[in-house]
Scaffold this motif. Structure first.
Motif, PDB file in Angstrom:
ATOM      1  N   VAL A 179       0.847  -1.190   0.000  1.00  0.00           N
ATOM      2  CA  VAL A 179       0.000   0.000   0.000  1.00  0.00           C
ATOM      3  C   VAL A 179       0.886   1.244   0.000  1.00  0.00           C
ATOM      4  CG1 VAL A 179      -1.666   1.331   1.339  1.00  0.00           C
ATOM      5  CG2 VAL A 179      -1.902  -1.150   1.161  1.00  0.00           C
ATOM      6  N   ALA A 180       0.574   2.191  -0.858  1.00  0.00           N
ATOM      7  CA  ALA A 180       1.320   3.446  -0.917  1.00  0.00           C
ATOM      8  C   ALA A 180       0.729   4.427   0.093  1.00  0.00           C
ATOM      9  CB  ALA A 180       1.262   4.030  -2.317  1.00  0.00           C
ATOM     10  N   VAL A 181       1.539   4.838   1.049  1.00  0.00           N
ATOM     11  CA  VAL A 181       1.093   5.821   2.031  1.00  0.00           C
ATOM     12  C   VAL A 181       1.099   7.196   1.374  1.00  0.00           C
ATOM     13  CG1 VAL A 181       1.601   6.909   4.253  1.00  0.00           C
ATOM     14  CG2 VAL A 181       2.001   4.454   3.942  1.00  0.00           C
ATOM     15  N   PRO A 182      -0.004   7.929   1.441  1.00  0.00           N
ATOM     16  CA  PRO A 182      -0.042   9.247   0.795  1.00  0.00           C
ATOM     17  C   PRO A 182       0.938  10.217   1.432  1.00  0.00           C
ATOM     18  CG  PRO A 182      -1.953   8.942   2.206  1.00  0.00           C
ATOM     19  CD  PRO A 182      -1.262   7.613   2.140  1.00  0.00           C
ATOM     20  N   LYS A 183       1.407  11.155   0.632  1.00  0.00           N
ATOM     21  CA  LYS A 183       2.405  12.124   1.096  1.00  0.00           C
ATOM     22  C   LYS A 183       1.736  13.193   1.946  1.00  0.00           C
ATOM     23  CE  LYS A 183       6.142  15.038  -0.714  1.00  0.00           C
ATOM     24  NZ  LYS A 183       7.200  14.208  -0.146  1.00  0.00           N
ATOM     25  N   LEU A 184       2.268  13.405   3.121  1.00  0.00           N
ATOM     26  CA  LEU A 184       1.782  14.449   4.019  1.00  0.00           C
ATOM     27  C   LEU A 184       2.815  15.570   4.076  1.00  0.00           C
ATOM     28  CD1 LEU A 184      -0.028  14.220   7.362  1.00  0.00           C
ATOM     29  CD2 LEU A 184       2.182  15.387   7.339  1.00  0.00           C
ATOM     30  N   VAL A 185       2.347  16.804   3.990  1.00  0.00           N
ATOM     31  CA  VAL A 185       3.236  17.969   4.028  1.00  0.00           C
ATOM     32  C   VAL A 185       2.665  18.989   5.016  1.00  0.00           C
ATOM     33  CG1 VAL A 185       4.269  19.867   2.719  1.00  0.00           C
ATOM     34  CG2 VAL A 185       3.932  17.639   1.623  1.00  0.00           C
ATOM     35  N   VAL A 186       3.527  19.484   5.881  1.00  0.00           N
ATOM     36  CA  VAL A 186       3.156  20.590   6.766  1.00  0.00           C
ATOM     37  C   VAL A 186       3.710  21.862   6.145  1.00  0.00           C
ATOM     38  CG1 VAL A 186       3.309  21.574   9.075  1.00  0.00           C
ATOM     39  CG2 VAL A 186       3.236  19.086   8.788  1.00  0.00           C
ATOM     40  N   HIS A 187       2.834  22.802   5.856  1.00  0.00           N
ATOM     41  CA  HIS A 187       3.215  24.059   5.203  1.00  0.00           C
ATOM     42  C   HIS A 187       3.372  25.146   6.265  1.00  0.00           C
ATOM     43  CE1 HIS A 187       2.047  22.477   1.161  1.00  0.00           C
ATOM     44  NE2 HIS A 187       1.247  21.743   1.907  1.00  0.00           N
ATOM     45  N   PHE A 188       4.552  25.752   6.301  1.00  0.00           N
ATOM     46  CA  PHE A 188       4.810  26.847   7.223  1.00  0.00           C
ATOM     47  C   PHE A 188       4.673  28.182   6.503  1.00  0.00           C
ATOM     48  CE2 PHE A 188       7.349  23.317   8.997  1.00  0.00           C
ATOM     49  CZ  PHE A 188       6.787  23.249  10.262  1.00  0.00           C
ATOM     50  N   HIS A 189       4.585  29.231   7.296  1.00  0.00           N
ATOM     51  CA  HIS A 189       4.508  30.584   6.744  1.00  0.00           C
ATOM     52  C   HIS A 189       5.694  30.827   5.825  1.00  0.00           C
ATOM     53  CE1 HIS A 189       3.541  34.827   6.558  1.00  0.00           C
ATOM     54  NE2 HIS A 189       4.774  35.123   6.921  1.00  0.00           N
ATOM     55  N   GLY A 190       5.433  31.375   4.662  1.00  0.00           N
ATOM     56  CA  GLY A 190       6.461  31.514   3.647  1.00  0.00           C
ATOM     57  C   GLY A 190       6.433  30.296   2.748  1.00  0.00           C
ATOM     58  N   SER A 191       7.577  29.851   2.309  1.00  0.00           N
ATOM     59  CA  SER A 191       7.621  28.714   1.395  1.00  0.00           C
ATOM     60  C   SER A 191       8.140  27.439   2.048  1.00  0.00           C
ATOM     61  CB  SER A 191       8.511  29.048   0.189  1.00  0.00           C
ATOM     62  OG  SER A 191       9.832  29.372   0.625  1.00  0.00           O
ATOM     63  N   ALA A 192       8.411  27.477   3.344  1.00  0.00           N
ATOM     64  CA  ALA A 192       8.973  26.307   4.025  1.00  0.00           C
ATOM     65  C   ALA A 192       7.948  25.181   4.113  1.00  0.00           C
ATOM     66  CB  ALA A 192       9.457  26.686   5.412  1.00  0.00           C
ATOM     67  N   ARG A 193       8.419  23.964   3.832  1.00  0.00           N
ATOM     68  CA  ARG A 193       7.544  22.790   3.868  1.00  0.00           C
ATOM     69  C   ARG A 193       8.278  21.648   4.570  1.00  0.00           C
ATOM     70  NH1 ARG A 193       4.377  21.980  -1.184  1.00  0.00           N
ATOM     71  NH2 ARG A 193       5.369  19.937  -1.298  1.00  0.00           N
ATOM     72  N   LEU A 194       7.602  21.062   5.542  1.00  0.00           N
ATOM     73  CA  LEU A 194       8.119  19.852   6.176  1.00  0.00           C
ATOM     74  C   LEU A 194       7.490  18.658   5.479  1.00  0.00           C
ATOM     75  CD1 LEU A 194       9.599  18.227   8.359  1.00  0.00           C
ATOM     76  CD2 LEU A 194       7.621  18.611   9.855  1.00  0.00           C
ATOM     77  N   GLU A 195       8.330  17.818   4.875  1.00  0.00           N
ATOM     78  CA  GLU A 195       7.861  16.640   4.152  1.00  0.00           C
ATOM     79  C   GLU A 195       8.438  15.398   4.831  1.00  0.00           C
ATOM     80  OE1 GLU A 195       8.319  16.975  -0.101  1.00  0.00           O
ATOM     81  OE2 GLU A 195       8.281  19.160  -0.003  1.00  0.00           O
ATOM     82  N   PRO A 196       7.831  14.959   5.924  1.00  0.00           N
ATOM     83  CA  PRO A 196       8.384  13.830   6.675  1.00  0.00           C
ATOM     84  C   PRO A 196       8.242  12.520   5.907  1.00  0.00           C
ATOM     85  CG  PRO A 196       6.231  14.412   7.522  1.00  0.00           C
ATOM     86  CD  PRO A 196       6.574  15.455   6.503  1.00  0.00           C
TER      87      PRO A 196
END
Length: 254
Positions: A179-196
């Motif tokens: 099973v492919a786990v969907p990609k989760l992204v936390v978007h911070f103010h500005g363009s920063a993205r946490l892609e765990p």
């Protein structure tokens, strides 16, 4: 011990030990070094002496014992490159001694979830903090419901199993084909993205069992990004300039 092999002292700082504690998060811990922002914290005293910054990199919580996380105080320009993501580091008196960040949203599989912006707004009873001393990521109820609903829709083909503490758990041995786990992204103010990595939010809890690794918090209330979501990233807290920088990392010794 300094990087040049010399030793330094932090004057006026007392570190003590205790054999008495309360709360479930300490049951399997060897101890906690407070890194919060306050006049008496170890982190505040150390950053005052060593360039106004500290950084850490946390290995996978299931890594073998010979894999080590690390904590560094002082300027680390060679460790955190200019290409790293960065966003504003907030020192909100209401949330001290924790470090707060401005979250603009969370997306799953490329879709920005419908989470009220008030969830991320301290002045409206919300807000988000990073806490290396908390394992699970705890989301205020509106954010929690949106995130686990989105993730569980993608995992609906797997058999559910019951596990205490988690709402959505699955028999992963039945995942044939994988099973492919969907990609989760936390978007911070500005363009920063946490892609765990997927293992940081769909986590192993037993042999053949994985759970969606978030916990709910009451609303109104603050959301906490815990150390499992932060793992395999290098985090730099620039206290002097109020900036948070981060980048994916294997946490290999430097």
């Amino acid at each position: 011990m300094l990087s040049n092999g010399r030793k330094a002292k932090l004057k006026g700082l007392i570190i003590g030990c205790t054999s008495s504690f309360a709360g479930p998060s300490f049951r399997s811990s060897d101890g906690v070094l407070g890194l919060g922002h306050s006049g008496i914290s170890f982190a505040s005293r150390a950053t005052q002496l060593f360039g106004g910054k500290f950084s850490y990199c946390l290995v996978d919580h299931l890594s073998p014992k010979n894999a080590s996380s690390y904590l560094t105080f002082g300027p680390n320009a060679a460790l955190v490159p200019s290409t790293a993501c960065q966003t504003e580091l907030l020192m909100v008196p209401l949330l001290e001694p924790f470090y707060s960040v401005r979250v603009s949203g969370i997306s799953v599989d490329g879709e920005v979830l419908k989470i009220p912006m008030s969830v991320w707004d301290v002045e409206k009873g919300g807000g988000a903090i990073l806490d290396s001393g908390t394992s699970l990521t705890v989301l205020a109820e509106p954010a929690y419901e949106a995130v686990v609903s989105a993730l569980s829709r993608h995992l609906a083909g797997l058999p559910r199993v019951g596990v205490e503490q988690f709402e959505y758990c699955y028999n992963w041995t039945a995942a044939v084909p994988a099973v492919a786990v969907p990609k989760l992204v936390v978007h911070f103010h500005g363009s920063a993205r946490l892609e765990p990595p997927a293992k940081s939010y769909v986590i192993d809890v037993a042999d053949g069992v994985k759970c969606i690794g978030f916990a709910p918090a009451p609303w109104p209330g603050v959301s906490t990004m815990g150390n499992i979501l932060q793992q395999e990233h290098l985090w730099e807290f620039d206290i002097k300039n109020r900036r948070l920088r981060f980048q994916g990392s294997t946490c290999a010794p430097y």
